[in-house]
Motif scaffolding. Structure first.
Motif, short mmCIF file in Angstrom:
data_model
loop_
_atom_site.label_atom_id
_atom_site.label_comp_id
_atom_site.label_asym_id
_atom_site.label_seq_id
_atom_site.Cartn_x
_atom_site.Cartn_y
_atom_site.Cartn_z
N ASP A 29 0.84 -1.21 0.00
CA ASP A 29 0.00 0.00 0.00
C ASP A 29 0.87 1.25 0.00
N ARG A 30 2.12 1.12 0.48
CA ARG A 30 2.99 2.29 0.65
C ARG A 30 4.10 2.40 -0.38
N LEU A 31 4.31 1.35 -1.19
CA LEU A 31 5.49 1.32 -2.07
C LEU A 31 5.17 0.87 -3.49
N SER A 127 20.80 0.95 3.91
CA SER A 127 19.57 1.61 3.46
C SER A 127 18.39 1.28 4.36
N THR A 128 17.43 2.21 4.38
CA THR A 128 16.11 1.94 4.97
C THR A 128 15.07 2.35 3.95
N GLY A 129 13.93 1.65 3.94
CA GLY A 129 12.81 2.00 3.07
C GLY A 129 13.21 2.16 1.62
N THR A 130 12.77 3.27 1.00
CA THR A 130 13.08 3.49 -0.43
C THR A 130 14.54 3.91 -0.63
N THR A 156 16.74 -2.12 5.91
CA THR A 156 15.85 -2.23 7.07
C THR A 156 14.52 -1.57 6.77
N CYS A 157 13.45 -2.32 7.03
CA CYS A 157 12.09 -1.81 6.81
C CYS A 157 11.24 -2.16 8.02
N ARG A 158 10.07 -1.54 8.07
CA ARG A 158 9.18 -1.83 9.20
C ARG A 158 8.71 -3.29 9.16
N ASP A 159 8.24 -3.74 7.98
CA ASP A 159 7.75 -5.12 7.92
C ASP A 159 8.29 -5.89 6.72
N THR A 197 11.87 -4.05 11.68
CA THR A 197 11.80 -3.48 13.03
C THR A 197 10.43 -3.63 13.69
N ARG A 198 9.38 -3.87 12.87
CA ARG A 198 8.05 -3.90 13.50
C ARG A 198 7.28 -5.19 13.23
N GLU A 199 7.90 -6.10 12.48
CA GLU A 199 7.25 -7.40 12.25
C GLU A 199 8.31 -8.48 12.38
N GLY A 205 15.66 -5.69 14.00
CA GLY A 205 16.38 -4.60 14.65
C GLY A 205 16.81 -3.51 13.70
N ARG A 206 16.99 -2.32 14.26
CA ARG A 206 17.54 -1.21 13.49
C ARG A 206 19.00 -1.51 13.19
N ILE A 207 19.48 -1.14 12.04
CA ILE A 207 20.86 -1.45 11.65
C ILE A 207 21.85 -0.73 12.57
N THR A 208 21.45 0.43 13.07
CA THR A 208 22.32 1.17 13.99
C THR A 208 22.55 0.36 15.28
N ASP A 209 21.47 -0.27 15.79
CA ASP A 209 21.60 -1.08 17.00
C ASP A 209 22.43 -2.33 16.73
N GLY A 237 18.81 6.85 3.68
CA GLY A 237 17.60 6.57 4.44
C GLY A 237 17.01 7.85 4.98
N SER A 238 16.29 7.73 6.10
CA SER A 238 15.67 8.90 6.72
C SER A 238 16.75 9.77 7.36
N ILE A 239 16.39 11.00 7.69
CA ILE A 239 17.35 11.90 8.32
C ILE A 239 17.89 11.30 9.61
N GLY A 240 16.99 10.67 10.38
CA GLY A 240 17.40 10.05 11.64
C GLY A 240 18.45 8.98 11.42
N LEU A 241 18.21 8.12 10.46
CA LEU A 241 19.17 7.05 10.16
C LEU A 241 20.49 7.64 9.72
N ASN A 242 20.42 8.60 8.81
CA ASN A 242 21.66 9.19 8.28
C ASN A 242 22.49 9.82 9.40
N THR A 243 21.84 10.56 10.29
CA THR A 243 22.55 11.22 11.39
C THR A 243 23.19 10.19 12.32
N ASP A 244 22.40 9.16 12.68
CA ASP A 244 22.90 8.16 13.62
C ASP A 244 24.04 7.35 13.00
N LEU A 245 23.91 7.01 11.73
CA LEU A 245 24.96 6.21 11.09
C LEU A 245 26.24 7.00 10.90
P1 A2P Z 1 11.58 1.84 13.34
O1 A2P Z 1 10.44 0.95 12.93
O2 A2P Z 1 12.23 1.42 14.62
O3 A2P Z 1 11.23 3.29 13.32
P2 A2P Z 1 10.26 4.44 7.72
O4 A2P Z 1 9.34 3.43 7.12
O5 A2P Z 1 9.68 5.24 8.82
O6 A2P Z 1 10.97 5.28 6.68
O7 A2P Z 1 11.44 3.59 8.40
C1 A2P Z 1 12.16 2.62 7.69
C2 A2P Z 1 13.02 1.84 8.66
O8 A2P Z 1 14.05 2.70 9.16
C3 A2P Z 1 12.24 1.35 9.86
O9 A2P Z 1 12.56 -0.01 10.04
C4 A2P Z 1 12.72 2.23 10.99
O10 A2P Z 1 12.75 1.61 12.24
C5 A2P Z 1 14.15 2.52 10.56
N1 A2P Z 1 14.69 3.75 11.18
C6 A2P Z 1 14.07 4.92 11.33
N2 A2P Z 1 14.85 5.83 11.96
C7 A2P Z 1 16.02 5.20 12.20
C8 A2P Z 1 17.23 5.60 12.84
N3 A2P Z 1 17.39 6.83 13.35
N4 A2P Z 1 18.21 4.68 12.92
C9 A2P Z 1 18.06 3.44 12.44
N5 A2P Z 1 16.95 3.01 11.81
C10 A2P Z 1 15.92 3.86 11.72
#
Ligand code: A2P
Length: 273
Positions: A29-31, A127-130, A156-159, A197-199, A205-209, A237-245
């Motif tokens: 539904d999202r991609l 990478s995360t998501g798209t 890494t994706c939610r499901d 991370t959600r299924e 797990g998040r790749i950062t963890d 990936g998202s800004i959060g992922l990029n900053t943390d990585l």
């Molecule tokens: P989480 O489910 O714990 O938020 P989105 O679909 O929102 O773009 O997220 C794609 C994936 O990126 C999700 O699995 C999400 O985990 C993960 N993610 C989001 N923010 C971060 C982050 N700061 N560091 C690592 N992974 C992240």
């Protein structure tokens, strides 16, 4: 035959930089992903992005930056997109069909390119998501395998359903005659590391963890950590992922590179909205 003169049809509205949609695939539904014809004049480096979009009701173009998911040698162009129901562009773009036209501005740019990294042995693609889109291009690029001994793609994706585009990409790549030659005898030069991370899935797990805990290295059979001598990384990936990585990579002594000043890692934000 009748002698009525036919009214001349109004000239078809043509888009500037128009390209024709040749394939559309909805993953969840999202991609969704789609392929379009490639402008004859367009040359790009695998990993770069271009501005693509549609015309608004007022006739002005509505454009967003999209990573090109296809490799530079492909004669069509592939894109992988999120669908945001109230997103200005994707709320409309998600309805495109084969034969429709979209705008593709033929000016590729971006930092997720080989030129922005110094030579190394091991290439990490996080990478995360798209955010997997530029890496879908790079892992189909022969130069990637010429430049590195090992390539690790993490996604890494939610499901689980959101991993499907990447899973299929790897499967297709490993069954492609030309690509198989690049992947080494055991087809293990490219390593794929999907997590959710959600299924529930085999790896969660998040790749950062997973990096911080050392689990990623253990799972791949590597000694823990990265070295600025041998490791190179690209992050999308998202800004959060990029900053943390970035923080984690800098902790290993890797420095951020750019086209003008290559170094050990590069980052780009995945398109959202
Ligand atoms: P989480 O489910 O714990 O938020 P989105 O679909 O929102 O773009 O997220 C794609 C994936 O990126 C999700 O699995 C999400 O985990 C993960 N993610 C989001 N923010 C971060 C982050 N700061 N560091 C690592 N992974 C992240």
């Amino acid at each position: 035959m009748n002698d009525m003169t036919t009214a001349k049809a109004a000239p078809a509205k043509t888009l500037p930089d128009a390209q024709t949609v040749t394939e559309v695939k909805h993953w969840t539904d999202r991609l969704f992903s789609f392929r379009v014809t490639r402008p004859a004049s367009l040359r790009f480096r695998s990993g770069e992005f271009v501005m693509i979009g549609l015309l608004k009701d007022d006739g002005k173009p509505l454009l967003r930056a999209y990573s090109i998911a296809s490799p530079a040698w492909d004669d069509a162009m592939e894109f992988y997109s999120i669908k945001v129901q109230d997103g200005p562009l994707t709320s409309r773009l998600q309805h495109i069909e084969v034969g429709d036209e979209i705008i593709v501005r033929p000016k590729p740019v971006g930092t997720l390119v080989h030129d922005a990294l110094l030579p190394g042995k091991r290439l990490w693609l996080f990478s995360t998501g798209t955010g997997i889109a530029p890496f879908a291009s790079l892992i189909r690029e022969p130069q990637t395998y010429e430049d590195y001994d090992e390539i690790i793609l993490t996604h890494t994706c939610r499901d689980v359903a959101e991993l499907e585009y990447g899973r299929q990409l790897i499967e297709d790549l490993k069954s492609d005659e030309m690509m198989r030659e690049l992947l080494g005898e055991d087809l293990d030069k490219l390593r794929y590391y999907p997590t959710t991370t959600r299924e529930e899935s085999p790896k969660m797990g998040r790749i950062t963890d997973l990096l911080r805990s050392g689990e990623l290295f253990a799972d791949l059979g590597y000694k823990e950590g990265m070295s600025p001598e041998t490791d190179r990384a690209m992050v999308c990936g998202s800004i959060g992922l990029n900053t943390d990585l970035k923080e984690i990579l800098e902790g290993y002594g890797l420095r951020e590179g750019a086209n003008s000043k290559p170094a050990e890692y590069v980052v780009e934000k995945a398109f959202v909205g």
